[in-house]
Design a protein around this motif. Structure first.
Motif, PDB file in Angstrom:
ATOM      1  N   GLU A 168     -40.266 -40.795 -61.003  1.00  0.00           N
ATOM      2  CA  GLU A 168     -40.481 -39.453 -61.538  1.00  0.00           C
ATOM      3  C   GLU A 168     -39.196 -38.655 -61.372  1.00  0.00           C
ATOM      4  O   GLU A 168     -38.810 -38.310 -60.256  1.00  0.00           O
ATOM      5  N   GLN A 169     -38.510 -38.401 -62.467  1.00  0.00           N
ATOM      6  CA  GLN A 169     -37.238 -37.686 -62.459  1.00  0.00           C
ATOM      7  C   GLN A 169     -36.290 -38.325 -61.437  1.00  0.00           C
ATOM      8  O   GLN A 169     -35.889 -39.468 -61.612  1.00  0.00           O
ATOM      9  N   ASP A 170     -35.937 -37.605 -60.357  1.00  0.00           N
ATOM     10  CA  ASP A 170     -34.981 -38.142 -59.390  1.00  0.00           C
ATOM     11  C   ASP A 170     -35.636 -38.907 -58.244  1.00  0.00           C
ATOM     12  O   ASP A 170     -34.941 -39.348 -57.327  1.00  0.00           O
ATOM     13  N   SER A 171     -36.944 -39.066 -58.284  1.00  0.00           N
ATOM     14  CA  SER A 171     -37.648 -39.656 -57.143  1.00  0.00           C
ATOM     15  C   SER A 171     -38.324 -40.975 -57.497  1.00  0.00           C
ATOM     16  O   SER A 171     -38.700 -41.211 -58.642  1.00  0.00           O
ATOM     17  N   ILE A 172     -38.471 -41.802 -56.475  1.00  0.00           N
ATOM     18  CA  ILE A 172     -39.277 -43.015 -56.549  1.00  0.00           C
ATOM     19  C   ILE A 172     -40.428 -42.860 -55.560  1.00  0.00           C
ATOM     20  O   ILE A 172     -40.212 -42.556 -54.383  1.00  0.00           O
ATOM     21  N   PHE A 173     -41.644 -43.050 -56.051  1.00  0.00           N
ATOM     22  CA  PHE A 173     -42.835 -43.046 -55.205  1.00  0.00           C
ATOM     23  C   PHE A 173     -43.357 -44.480 -55.125  1.00  0.00           C
ATOM     24  O   PHE A 173     -43.421 -45.170 -56.146  1.00  0.00           O
ATOM     25  N   LYS A 221     -44.937 -43.300 -49.953  1.00  0.00           N
ATOM     26  CA  LYS A 221     -43.586 -42.924 -49.545  1.00  0.00           C
ATOM     27  C   LYS A 221     -42.780 -42.556 -50.789  1.00  0.00           C
ATOM     28  O   LYS A 221     -43.044 -43.049 -51.876  1.00  0.00           O
ATOM     29  N   TYR A 222     -41.805 -41.692 -50.587  1.00  0.00           N
ATOM     30  CA  TYR A 222     -40.942 -41.362 -51.708  1.00  0.00           C
ATOM     31  C   TYR A 222     -39.573 -40.923 -51.210  1.00  0.00           C
ATOM     32  O   TYR A 222     -39.378 -40.577 -50.042  1.00  0.00           O
ATOM     33  N   ILE A 233     -50.755 -47.317 -57.696  1.00  0.00           N
ATOM     34  CA  ILE A 233     -50.594 -45.862 -57.710  1.00  0.00           C
ATOM     35  C   ILE A 233     -50.174 -45.426 -59.113  1.00  0.00           C
ATOM     36  O   ILE A 233     -49.490 -46.145 -59.828  1.00  0.00           O
ATOM     37  N   PHE A 234     -50.618 -44.209 -59.474  1.00  0.00           N
ATOM     38  CA  PHE A 234     -50.310 -43.648 -60.785  1.00  0.00           C
ATOM     39  C   PHE A 234     -49.836 -42.206 -60.615  1.00  0.00           C
ATOM     40  O   PHE A 234     -50.302 -41.476 -59.731  1.00  0.00           O
ATOM     41  N   ASN A 235     -48.945 -41.805 -61.498  1.00  0.00           N
ATOM     42  CA  ASN A 235     -48.459 -40.439 -61.515  1.00  0.00           C
ATOM     43  C   ASN A 235     -49.356 -39.602 -62.422  1.00  0.00           C
ATOM     44  O   ASN A 235     -49.511 -39.904 -63.600  1.00  0.00           O
ATOM     45  N   ASN A 236     -49.966 -38.563 -61.860  1.00  0.00           N
ATOM     46  CA  ASN A 236     -50.860 -37.703 -62.633  1.00  0.00           C
ATOM     47  C   ASN A 236     -50.459 -36.245 -62.429  1.00  0.00           C
ATOM     48  O   ASN A 236     -51.106 -35.489 -61.723  1.00  0.00           O
ATOM     49  N   TYR A 237     -49.323 -35.874 -63.026  1.00  0.00           N
ATOM     50  CA  TYR A 237     -48.802 -34.519 -62.970  1.00  0.00           C
ATOM     51  C   TYR A 237     -48.515 -34.095 -61.529  1.00  0.00           C
ATOM     52  O   TYR A 237     -47.563 -34.576 -60.926  1.00  0.00           O
ATOM     53  N   ASN A 238     -49.322 -33.227 -60.921  1.00  0.00           N
ATOM     54  CA  ASN A 238     -49.027 -32.705 -59.589  1.00  0.00           C
ATOM     55  C   ASN A 238     -49.677 -33.535 -58.489  1.00  0.00           C
ATOM     56  O   ASN A 238     -49.725 -33.114 -57.340  1.00  0.00           O
ATOM     57  N   GLU A 239     -50.166 -34.724 -58.838  1.00  0.00           N
ATOM     58  CA  GLU A 239     -50.809 -35.551 -57.829  1.00  0.00           C
ATOM     59  C   GLU A 239     -50.535 -37.028 -58.068  1.00  0.00           C
ATOM     60  O   GLU A 239     -50.123 -37.437 -59.161  1.00  0.00           O
ATOM     61  N   ILE A 240     -50.758 -37.800 -57.025  1.00  0.00           N
ATOM     62  CA  ILE A 240     -50.698 -39.253 -57.098  1.00  0.00           C
ATOM     63  C   ILE A 240     -52.124 -39.769 -56.998  1.00  0.00           C
ATOM     64  O   ILE A 240     -52.883 -39.354 -56.125  1.00  0.00           O
ATOM     65  N   TYR A 274     -32.409 -48.551 -66.580  1.00  0.00           N
ATOM     66  CA  TYR A 274     -32.642 -49.301 -65.344  1.00  0.00           C
ATOM     67  C   TYR A 274     -34.051 -49.875 -65.326  1.00  0.00           C
ATOM     68  O   TYR A 274     -34.980 -49.335 -65.937  1.00  0.00           O
ATOM     69  N   PHE A 275     -34.187 -50.971 -64.602  1.00  0.00           N
ATOM     70  CA  PHE A 275     -35.490 -51.552 -64.305  1.00  0.00           C
ATOM     71  C   PHE A 275     -35.720 -51.493 -62.802  1.00  0.00           C
ATOM     72  O   PHE A 275     -34.763 -51.465 -62.011  1.00  0.00           O
ATOM     73  N   TYR A 276     -37.009 -51.510 -62.421  1.00  0.00           N
ATOM     74  CA  TYR A 276     -37.390 -51.569 -61.018  1.00  0.00           C
ATOM     75  C   TYR A 276     -38.425 -52.667 -60.848  1.00  0.00           C
ATOM     76  O   TYR A 276     -39.274 -52.870 -61.718  1.00  0.00           O
ATOM     77  N   SER A 277     -38.354 -53.363 -59.723  1.00  0.00           N
ATOM     78  CA  SER A 277     -39.341 -54.408 -59.437  1.00  0.00           C
ATOM     79  C   SER A 277     -39.591 -54.450 -57.936  1.00  0.00           C
ATOM     80  O   SER A 277     -38.719 -54.144 -57.124  1.00  0.00           O
ATOM     81  N   SER A 278     -40.822 -54.821 -57.572  1.00  0.00           N
ATOM     82  CA  SER A 278     -41.186 -54.904 -56.156  1.00  0.00           C
ATOM     83  C   SER A 278     -42.069 -56.122 -55.949  1.00  0.00           C
ATOM     84  O   SER A 278     -42.605 -56.691 -56.908  1.00  0.00           O
ATOM     85  N   GLY A 279     -42.229 -56.509 -54.674  1.00  0.00           N
ATOM     86  CA  GLY A 279     -43.027 -57.701 -54.467  1.00  0.00           C
ATOM     87  C   GLY A 279     -43.421 -57.981 -53.041  1.00  0.00           C
ATOM     88  O   GLY A 279     -43.276 -57.156 -52.134  1.00  0.00           O
ATOM     89  N   ILE A 280     -43.903 -59.203 -52.861  1.00  0.00           N
ATOM     90  CA  ILE A 280     -44.370 -59.662 -51.557  1.00  0.00           C
ATOM     91  C   ILE A 280     -43.217 -59.771 -50.565  1.00  0.00           C
ATOM     92  O   ILE A 280     -43.433 -59.734 -49.348  1.00  0.00           O
ATOM     93  N   ASP A 281     -41.983 -59.886 -51.055  1.00  0.00           N
ATOM     94  CA  ASP A 281     -40.832 -59.968 -50.150  1.00  0.00           C
ATOM     95  C   ASP A 281     -40.481 -58.624 -49.505  1.00  0.00           C
ATOM     96  O   ASP A 281     -39.450 -58.500 -48.835  1.00  0.00           O
ATOM     97  N   LYS A 282     -41.316 -57.606 -49.712  1.00  0.00           N
ATOM     98  CA  LYS A 282     -41.205 -56.293 -49.066  1.00  0.00           C
ATOM     99  C   LYS A 282     -40.025 -55.469 -49.581  1.00  0.00           C
ATOM    100  O   LYS A 282     -39.574 -54.534 -48.909  1.00  0.00           O
ATOM    101  N   THR A 283     -39.533 -55.798 -50.765  1.00  0.00           N
ATOM    102  CA  THR A 283     -38.393 -55.069 -51.318  1.00  0.00           C
ATOM    103  C   THR A 283     -38.770 -54.370 -52.615  1.00  0.00           C
ATOM    104  O   THR A 283     -39.686 -54.782 -53.333  1.00  0.00           O
ATOM    105  N   LEU A 284     -38.029 -53.295 -52.891  1.00  0.00           N
ATOM    106  CA  LEU A 284     -38.057 -52.607 -54.188  1.00  0.00           C
ATOM    107  C   LEU A 284     -36.627 -52.626 -54.692  1.00  0.00           C
ATOM    108  O   LEU A 284     -35.716 -52.134 -54.010  1.00  0.00           O
TER     109      LEU A 284
END
Length: 303
Positions: free
Chosen positions: A37-42, A50-51, A73-80, A287-297
């Motif tokens: 979301e803009q400059d942040s990763i949640f 965490k973000y 998790i989903f981004n829903n305006y002012n809430e997660i 850019y792309f982002y990926s995460s997984g069981i290896d505990k990394t983003l």
């Protein structure tokens, strides 16, 4: 709440050279889902949301308890909106975390099964959960803290992938069947059957794509009949995202595969994760982002 700092480190891919990637989170637990979301990763890590600001060289993380065992998790305006499985047997939850107040404000508990997949339809104010009691439940949160179940779709098998497209719900079952559910008529229609467990659904301009546990990537036309199949060996796809003319896939063994939508062939393999890729998405600025069981983003580009 706990604040801590983690230093960003860069790891260049050694196998393919031109595709530089960086590990932006090296966590303590599996990272099942995230969004930008803009400059942040949640992202969700076990029982916490965490973000952090992704543009900071020395990353300052914020961590807040959200509860349950986080699945999506989903981004829903002012809430997660988070989908979690509770420690109690066969109980799952939908939690609404207020970003400004930094706390969970409302919770819906589903007490008949664990969640397998979920999706958010913001314009309808619906959350949908597919659960291990062979159901897809449609939850209306428009009047929360009151919640209303507006539809329960009974299945003949587990649905591991659900997808919203052109105002219809699509879901795939372990029997290899793909259904289209019409919200207006509240009826499901079988549109394709392949007799293999289906792991993921996606849509592109001229048809539907699904993947199977046998390692197939199947392209269907708009009539859901004519198909093209790409086969991978000793592996299978868990999730996909589309970028321009490419289908970008996260695999069970941790590779990221790039498949040309035009030529229907694998054009690249990126070895960025050493265990299953659980979530992959296209971000801003190519850019792309990926995460997984290896505990990394991880953050990376296709060159």
């Amino acid at each position: 709440m706990r604040n801590y700092r983690i230093t960003l480190f860069l790891m260049l891919a050694t196998t393919l050279g031109v595709n530089a990637q960086e590990t932006i989170v090296n966590g303590s637990f599996t990272i099942r889902d995230f969004f930008e979301e803009q400059d942040s990763i949640f992202y969700i890590e076990k029982r916490d949301v965490k973000y952090f600001n992704k543009n900071e060289q020395d990353l300052a993380f914020e961590e807040y308890f959200i509860g349950g065992y986080g699945l999506k998790i989903f981004n829903n305006y002012n809430e997660i909106v988070s989908i979690s499985n509770e420690f109690e047997q066969n109980v799952s939850s939908v939690r609404f975390f207020n970003k400004k107040e930094k706390e969970v404000k409302e919770v819906f508990y589903y007490k008949q099964g664990k969640s397998i997949d979920a999706l958010l339809i913001p314009e309808k104010k619906y959350v949908l959960i597919s659960t291990n009691d062979k159901k897809i439940t449609v939850i209306d949160f428009g009047d929360k803290p009151a919640f209303k179940i507006v539809q329960e779709i009974s299945l003949n098998s587990l649905a591991r992938s659900i997808y919203y497209h052109n105002k219809n719900l699509y879901y795939a079952t372990d029997l290899g069947e793909i259904y289209q559910f019409n919200f207006r008529t509240q009826k499901s229609e079988l549109i394709h059957s392949c007799k293999e467990k289906i792991t993921n659904l996606n849509f592109y301009n001229d048809g539907l794509i699904f993947t199977t546990i046998q390692g197939k990537i199947v392209f269907l036309g708009l009539d859901f009949k004519a198909s093209t199949i790409v086969k991978i060996k000793n592996n299978f796809i868990l999730n996909t995202t589309i970028d321009k003319d490419n289908l970008v896939c996260g695999t069970f063994k941790g590779e990221i595969l790039v498949v040309s939508l035009k030529n229907r062939e694998i054009t690249n393999q990126l070895n960025y994760h050493n265990r299953s890729v659980l979530s992959i998405t296209k971000g801003i600025e190519n850019y792309f982002y990926s995460s997984g069981i290896d505990k990394t983003l991880k953050k990376w580009k296709l060159e």
